[in-house]
Design a protein around this motif. Structure first.
Motif, PDB file in Angstrom:
ATOM      1  N   CYS A 193      41.482  14.070  28.892  1.00 57.11           N
ATOM      2  CA  CYS A 193      40.647  14.233  27.691  1.00 57.11           C
ATOM      3  C   CYS A 193      40.717  12.995  26.794  1.00 57.11           C
ATOM      4  CB  CYS A 193      41.096  15.447  26.888  1.00 57.11           C
ATOM      5  SG  CYS A 193      40.613  16.983  27.642  1.00 57.11           S
ATOM      6  N   VAL A 194      41.903  12.403  26.701  1.00 60.22           N
ATOM      7  CA  VAL A 194      42.070  11.241  25.828  1.00 60.22           C
ATOM      8  C   VAL A 194      41.417  10.010  26.436  1.00 60.22           C
ATOM      9  CG1 VAL A 194      43.779   9.616  24.916  1.00 60.22           C
ATOM     10  CG2 VAL A 194      44.117  12.063  24.658  1.00 60.22           C
ATOM     11  N   THR A 195      41.642   9.815  27.714  1.00 59.63           N
ATOM     12  CA  THR A 195      41.106   8.601  28.327  1.00 59.63           C
ATOM     13  C   THR A 195      39.592   8.667  28.468  1.00 59.63           C
ATOM     14  OG1 THR A 195      41.569   9.586  30.468  1.00 59.63           O
ATOM     15  CG2 THR A 195      43.178   7.980  29.615  1.00 59.63           C
ATOM     16  N   GLY A 196      39.102   9.770  28.966  1.00 62.25           N
ATOM     17  CA  GLY A 196      37.678   9.816  29.306  1.00 62.25           C
ATOM     18  C   GLY A 196      36.812  10.655  28.387  1.00 62.25           C
ATOM     19  N   GLY A 197      37.417  11.309  27.366  1.00 63.45           N
ATOM     20  CA  GLY A 197      36.619  12.105  26.436  1.00 63.45           C
ATOM     21  C   GLY A 197      35.770  13.145  27.160  1.00 63.45           C
ATOM     22  N   ILE A 198      34.580  13.364  26.610  1.00 61.83           N
ATOM     23  CA  ILE A 198      33.725  14.425  27.166  1.00 61.83           C
ATOM     24  C   ILE A 198      33.174  14.021  28.532  1.00 61.83           C
ATOM     25  CG2 ILE A 198      31.504  13.704  26.181  1.00 61.83           C
ATOM     26  CD1 ILE A 198      32.847  17.295  26.291  1.00 61.83           C
ATOM     27  N   ILE A 199      33.088  12.721  28.806  1.00 59.73           N
ATOM     28  CA  ILE A 199      32.583  12.307  30.127  1.00 59.73           C
ATOM     29  C   ILE A 199      33.547  12.795  31.204  1.00 59.73           C
ATOM     30  CG2 ILE A 199      31.982  10.340  31.601  1.00 59.73           C
ATOM     31  CD1 ILE A 199      31.111   8.840  29.103  1.00 59.73           C
ATOM     32  N   ALA A 200      34.856  12.578  30.971  1.00 60.92           N
ATOM     33  CA  ALA A 200      35.840  13.087  31.931  1.00 60.92           C
ATOM     34  C   ALA A 200      35.769  14.607  32.001  1.00 60.92           C
ATOM     35  CB  ALA A 200      37.240  12.649  31.517  1.00 60.92           C
ATOM     36  N   SER A 201      35.598  15.228  30.836  1.00 61.44           N
ATOM     37  CA  SER A 201      35.558  16.697  30.810  1.00 61.44           C
ATOM     38  C   SER A 201      34.409  17.235  31.651  1.00 61.44           C
ATOM     39  CB  SER A 201      35.381  17.192  29.373  1.00 61.44           C
ATOM     40  OG  SER A 201      36.472  16.834  28.604  1.00 61.44           O
ATOM     41  N   VAL A 202      33.206  16.680  31.464  1.00 63.04           N
ATOM     42  CA  VAL A 202      32.063  17.270  32.186  1.00 63.04           C
ATOM     43  C   VAL A 202      32.123  16.964  33.675  1.00 63.04           C
ATOM     44  CG1 VAL A 202      30.487  17.428  30.231  1.00 63.04           C
ATOM     45  CG2 VAL A 202      30.515  15.359  31.582  1.00 63.04           C
ATOM     46  N   TYR A 203      32.651  15.782  34.038  1.00 58.90           N
ATOM     47  CA  TYR A 203      32.735  15.502  35.474  1.00 58.90           C
ATOM     48  C   TYR A 203      33.850  16.297  36.147  1.00 58.90           C
ATOM     49  CZ  TYR A 203      28.904  12.231  35.457  1.00 58.90           C
ATOM     50  OH  TYR A 203      27.640  11.706  35.366  1.00 58.90           O
ATOM     51  N   THR A 204      34.942  16.554  35.426  1.00 58.47           N
ATOM     52  CA  THR A 204      35.924  17.486  36.002  1.00 58.47           C
ATOM     53  C   THR A 204      35.326  18.890  36.039  1.00 58.47           C
ATOM     54  OG1 THR A 204      36.948  17.656  33.825  1.00 58.47           O
ATOM     55  CG2 THR A 204      38.075  16.278  35.427  1.00 58.47           C
ATOM     56  N   ASP A 205      34.489  19.198  35.039  1.00 58.25           N
ATOM     57  CA  ASP A 205      33.816  20.510  35.039  1.00 58.25           C
ATOM     58  C   ASP A 205      32.973  20.705  36.298  1.00 58.25           C
ATOM     59  OD1 ASP A 205      34.883  21.205  32.640  1.00 58.25           O
ATOM     60  OD2 ASP A 205      33.056  20.939  31.462  1.00 58.25           O
ATOM     61  N   VAL A 206      32.379  19.631  36.804  1.00 60.55           N
ATOM     62  CA  VAL A 206      31.545  19.745  38.004  1.00 60.55           C
ATOM     63  C   VAL A 206      32.391  20.248  39.170  1.00 60.55           C
ATOM     64  CG1 VAL A 206      30.242  18.436  39.736  1.00 60.55           C
ATOM     65  CG2 VAL A 206      29.869  18.001  37.308  1.00 60.55           C
ATOM     66  N   VAL A 207      33.554  19.619  39.351  1.00 59.84           N
ATOM     67  CA  VAL A 207      34.427  20.056  40.439  1.00 59.84           C
ATOM     68  C   VAL A 207      35.021  21.422  40.114  1.00 59.84           C
ATOM     69  CG1 VAL A 207      36.552  19.523  41.696  1.00 59.84           C
ATOM     70  CG2 VAL A 207      34.910  17.724  41.185  1.00 59.84           C
ATOM     71  N   GLN A 208      35.408  21.588  38.845  1.00 61.69           N
ATOM     72  CA  GLN A 208      35.973  22.876  38.441  1.00 61.69           C
ATOM     73  C   GLN A 208      34.967  24.004  38.683  1.00 61.69           C
ATOM     74  OE1 GLN A 208      36.803  21.618  34.467  1.00 61.69           O
ATOM     75  NE2 GLN A 208      38.806  20.791  34.970  1.00 61.69           N
ATOM     76  N   LEU A 227      36.325   6.328  17.517  1.00 57.56           N
ATOM     77  CA  LEU A 227      36.803   6.454  18.902  1.00 57.56           C
ATOM     78  C   LEU A 227      38.326   6.421  18.963  1.00 57.56           C
ATOM     79  CD1 LEU A 227      36.192   6.693  21.891  1.00 57.56           C
ATOM     80  CD2 LEU A 227      35.890   4.223  22.008  1.00 57.56           C
ATOM     81  N   PHE A 228      38.922   5.491  18.217  1.00 62.53           N
ATOM     82  CA  PHE A 228      40.384   5.390  18.193  1.00 62.53           C
ATOM     83  C   PHE A 228      40.988   6.699  17.668  1.00 62.53           C
ATOM     84  CE2 PHE A 228      44.165   4.535  15.563  1.00 62.53           C
ATOM     85  CZ  PHE A 228      45.032   4.085  16.535  1.00 62.53           C
ATOM     86  N   TRP A 229      40.470   7.153  16.527  1.00 61.31           N
ATOM     87  CA  TRP A 229      41.032   8.364  15.930  1.00 61.31           C
ATOM     88  C   TRP A 229      40.738   9.611  16.752  1.00 61.31           C
ATOM     89  CZ3 TRP A 229      44.923   8.214  12.951  1.00 61.31           C
ATOM     90  CH2 TRP A 229      45.127   7.111  12.133  1.00 61.31           C
ATOM     91  N   ALA A 230      39.629   9.575  17.475  1.00 60.56           N
ATOM     92  CA  ALA A 230      39.319  10.710  18.363  1.00 60.56           C
ATOM     93  C   ALA A 230      40.419  10.869  19.400  1.00 60.56           C
ATOM     94  CB  ALA A 230      37.979  10.483  19.050  1.00 60.56           C
ATOM     95  N   ARG A 231      40.861   9.735  19.945  1.00 62.18           N
ATOM     96  CA  ARG A 231      41.918   9.803  20.975  1.00 62.18           C
ATOM     97  C   ARG A 231      43.248  10.261  20.367  1.00 62.18           C
ATOM     98  NH1 ARG A 231      39.219   4.794  24.069  1.00 62.18           N
ATOM     99  NH2 ARG A 231      38.496   5.995  25.849  1.00 62.18           N
ATOM    100  N   ILE A 232      43.568   9.732  19.190  1.00 64.84           N
ATOM    101  CA  ILE A 232      44.836  10.122  18.535  1.00 64.84           C
ATOM    102  C   ILE A 232      44.818  11.623  18.203  1.00 64.84           C
ATOM    103  CG2 ILE A 232      46.265   9.803  16.454  1.00 64.84           C
ATOM    104  CD1 ILE A 232      46.385   7.381  18.242  1.00 64.84           C
ATOM    105  N   VAL A 233      43.717  12.067  17.604  1.00 70.78           N
ATOM    106  CA  VAL A 233      43.660  13.474  17.167  1.00 70.78           C
ATOM    107  C   VAL A 233      43.603  14.428  18.369  1.00 70.78           C
ATOM    108  CG1 VAL A 233      42.235  15.166  15.916  1.00 70.78           C
ATOM    109  CG2 VAL A 233      42.708  12.958  14.904  1.00 70.78           C
ATOM    110  N   THR A 234      42.997  13.990  19.466  1.00 73.56           N
ATOM    111  CA  THR A 234      43.002  14.835  20.674  1.00 73.56           C
ATOM    112  C   THR A 234      44.433  15.110  21.121  1.00 73.56           C
ATOM    113  OG1 THR A 234      40.874  13.943  21.400  1.00 73.56           O
ATOM    114  CG2 THR A 234      42.223  14.987  23.075  1.00 73.56           C
TER     115      THR A 234
END
Lengths: 161, 498
Positions: free
Chosen positions: B181-196, B375-382
């Motif tokens: 989630c931190v590294t890839g944000g929503i892009i990682a989330s939705v692409y893992t969602d595809v496999v999930q 973007l920086f704070w998004a990663r920290i707060v995640t």
């Protein structure tokens, strides 16, 4: 619907209307006397269910721009509502029939009333799905809408320049 | 093969987790801005968004709690599932087109952004953002705890990890979740969602086939056994009765269009016209995956009543006992990976919207602008949000279970009651006012909170969530009608005309 809910909450209650623990197995609940549970509120419950279906179709119509609410579209939506209400009634009446006769047939693994609830409810919205998907360019987002939206985006872009 | 059951299951889960980590690394290269992080730059195709929508809908609750509910109260809990077709249809009719248009027109990256644009009100933005943060804390904590408990159950079946602690399991599962989630944000989330999502569809279908073969007479024999024990349990309204079932119909059917983690996904597709295919695709995926919910619960209840297996210690054990007794190890491995997929796909969606509310919306509502370097704070707060939720889950588990339960009340039902009127109705009715929206959100929070804290129950199984939902709808419309007709900004006015 709020009034029906209020009426139900104020109706005479019956013991264990919301189920009770199984006598032998911890963790299992049972419903008990089905006829008694519906005695005071069965009609209101069915009315609530029917009005919910009406609300669902009315809300779906609200999601379509006024100029596309043509007679043709409204006929589709009323037909979809009729289909939903028919399935709801088949389920409710099959349940009442079982309660009076203690006999039931089966359809794809479930007693008839439950089959209506399971497969029927799932299928009851398919007409809405079809109207949305197949009628997308007629009722939801026409080429004209697309053009209008692109104009809005262009105006925004020109303001930002 | 049976002797390697635990190893096969652990192997499947490890493969899945490694995939999540790799996806995070891949998506990091495509994440350059806050817009990429929160809404994937509005550049996703219809299949990706559809799978993301349905896999976010079906959380770990669907895999663990769902079968447990069917086991416990029978057909009553079907009403959370079978209304999904209605829920998705209403959601697309009311929300999909306009939320996507406003998102592009106003460069919105969150749901509170959308409502602020629609109502021209920072108060509404603030209320929705606070609702989301409260809901996210409860949801995330329960999801992380569920993930850790399942991991502990799997690992404890092996000699090497028999004594693994819950804290270790929380740390491992949260670390994987946080990483992608931190590294890839929503892009990682939705692409893992595809496999999930794909794993969940396969798991749902295979479980149905397995469940149908547990009894010689198939599913009909299972339902007959339940019928002969207590007919009401297998009749349309189940053991919990008509109003509990219809309450779920209302809250889960209409309420789907009020779930922030689901409707935020409707801002991410590349073309608005993709909506026409996203609706049937999402619905198909959900229907297939939900087969697991229904079939496991029915078969497990029948198996206990028929003496095939011992009664379960807890209803929530239904899925894990089914997998260990009735399935071969490979299927169990797929389903356990599917279970982690279901939990993680919902958790990452919540992390994303919770982070957006904290760094973007609440500061914007209070100070008029979001934090610098989003973007920086998004990663920290995640990271902080996930760690806080994990700590909260552990504290709740070991010290005070009521805390998560209270915030858990800010789950589906509260989102439905507070967000549905404001977003789903408000995006389609020009007469909806900011005062109506604030009143609806406040009443939904209040009724849900009070009914949960006071433990108040209504007659005939009418739920507090249903009362909250109906009340907020009535108040939203009523207050909007009696307050002055709102003056919409010209671009929003034109969007509502399209």
């Amino acid at each position: 619907m709020a009034l029906i809910l209020l009426t139900i909450c104020l109706s005479e209650t019956v013991p264990d209307a919301e189920g009770k623990p199984h006598a032998l197995f911890a963790g299992l609940q049972i419903g008990g006397d089905g006829a008694a549970r519906l005695e005071h509120i069965g009609f209101f419950g069915f009315m609530f269910q029917s009005l919910l279906m009406v609300q669902i179709v009315l809300l779906s119509i609200l999601g379509v721009a006024e100029r596309y609410r043509t007679n043709k579209f409204l006929i589709y939506m009323v037909s979809a509502l009729a289909f939903m209400l028919l399935i709801g009634w088949q389920m409710f009446s099959a349940h009442l029939e079982y309660l009076s006769s203690n006999e039931t047939g089966y359809f794809l693994g479930f007693p008839n009333a439950t089959a209506w609830a399971t497969y029927g409810t799932w299928l009851s919205a398919i007409p809405l799905v079809l109207i949305y998907s197949l009628g997308f360019r007629k009722f939801i987002y026409t080429k004209e809408d697309e053009k209008k939206f692109n104009e809005l985006l262009a105006e925004k872009a020109s303001r930002q320049e | 093969m049976e002797e390697y059951r635990q190893e096969i299951i652990i192997g499947a889960v490890i493969v899945y987790m490694v995939f999540c980590v790799l996806t995070g690394l891949w998506a990091m290269r495509r994440t350059h801005s806050a817009s990429d992080f929160f809404i994937a730059g509005r550049g996703l195709g219809p299949i990706v968004v559809s799978l993301a929508i349905f896999s976010s809908t079906l959380s770990g609750f669907g895999f663990v709690g769902g079968p447990g509910l069917v086991y416990s109260i029978g057909v009553s809990s079907f009403w959370m599932v079978v209304i999904s077709s209605i829920g998705y249809a209403v959601c697309f009719f009311l929300v999909a087109k306009r939320i996507r248009m406003i998102a592009e027109l106003r460069d919105c990256i969150s749901l509170p952004d959308i409502v602020a644009a629609r109502y021209g009100s920072e108060a509404v933005r603030f209320m929705i953002a606070v609702t989301i943060v409260l809901g996210v804390m409860g949801y995330l904590a329960t999801q992380i705890l569920a993930m850790a408990l399942v991991m502990q159950a799997i690992l404890s079946g092996t000699e090497m990890f028999a004594d693994v602690g819950l804290i270790t399991c929380v740390a491992i599962s949260s670390a994987v979740l946080i990483f992608y989630c931190v590294t890839g944000g929503i892009i990682a989330s939705v692409y893992t969602d595809v496999v999930q999502g794909t794993i969940m569809i396969v798991a749902g279908f295979l479980i149905l086939v397995t469940a149908a073969n547990v009894f010689d007479g198939g599913m009909q024999e299972a339902t007959s056994i339940i019928l002969s024990d207590d007919a009401e349990t297998i009749m349309p309204y189940g053991a919990a009765g008509i109003m509990a079932s219809l309450g779920w119909f209302f809250v889960f059917g209409l309420g789907l269009a009020g779930q922030p983690h689901i409707i935020t996904k409707l801002m991410m597709n590349k073309n608005i016209s993709d909506n026409r295919s996203m609706l049937p695709l999402s619905l198909f995926g959900y229907a297939m995956a939900a087969l697991l919910w229904i079939s496991i619960g029915i078969v497990m209840r029948a198996a206990v009543l028929d003496g095939v297996i011992e009664p379960l210690a807890l209803p929530d054990d239904a899925a894990s006992v089914f997998l260990s007794v009735f399935t071969n190890p490979f299927l169990a491995g797929i389903v356990f990976a599917g279970l982690f997929a279901a939990i993680m796909s919902t958790s990452d969606a919540f992390l994303n919207i919770g982070t957006a509310a904290l760094i973007h919306d609440i500061p914007k509502a209070i100070k008029g602008q979001s934090v610098e370097n989003e973007l920086f704070w998004a990663r920290i707060v995640t990271v902080l949000l996930a760690v806080l939720s994990a700590g909260f889950a552990l504290y709740s588990h070991f010290q005070d279970a009521t805390l998560v339960a209270i915030l858990g009340a800010f789950g589906w039902g509260t989102f439905a009651a507070s967000i549905f009127p404001v977003v789903a109705v408000g995006l389609n009715w020009k007469g909806a006012s900011a005062a109506g929206a604030v009143t609806a959100i406040a009443s939904a929070l209040l009724i849900n909170f009070v009914s949960q804290l006071a433990g108040y129950t209504f007659p005939y199984g009418v739920s507090g969530q249903l009362v909250a939902f109906v009340s907020s709808m009535v108040l939203f419309i009523g207050v909007s009608l009696i307050t002055r007709k709102p003056v919409l900004e010209p671009d929003i006015n034109r969007v509502l005309d399209i």
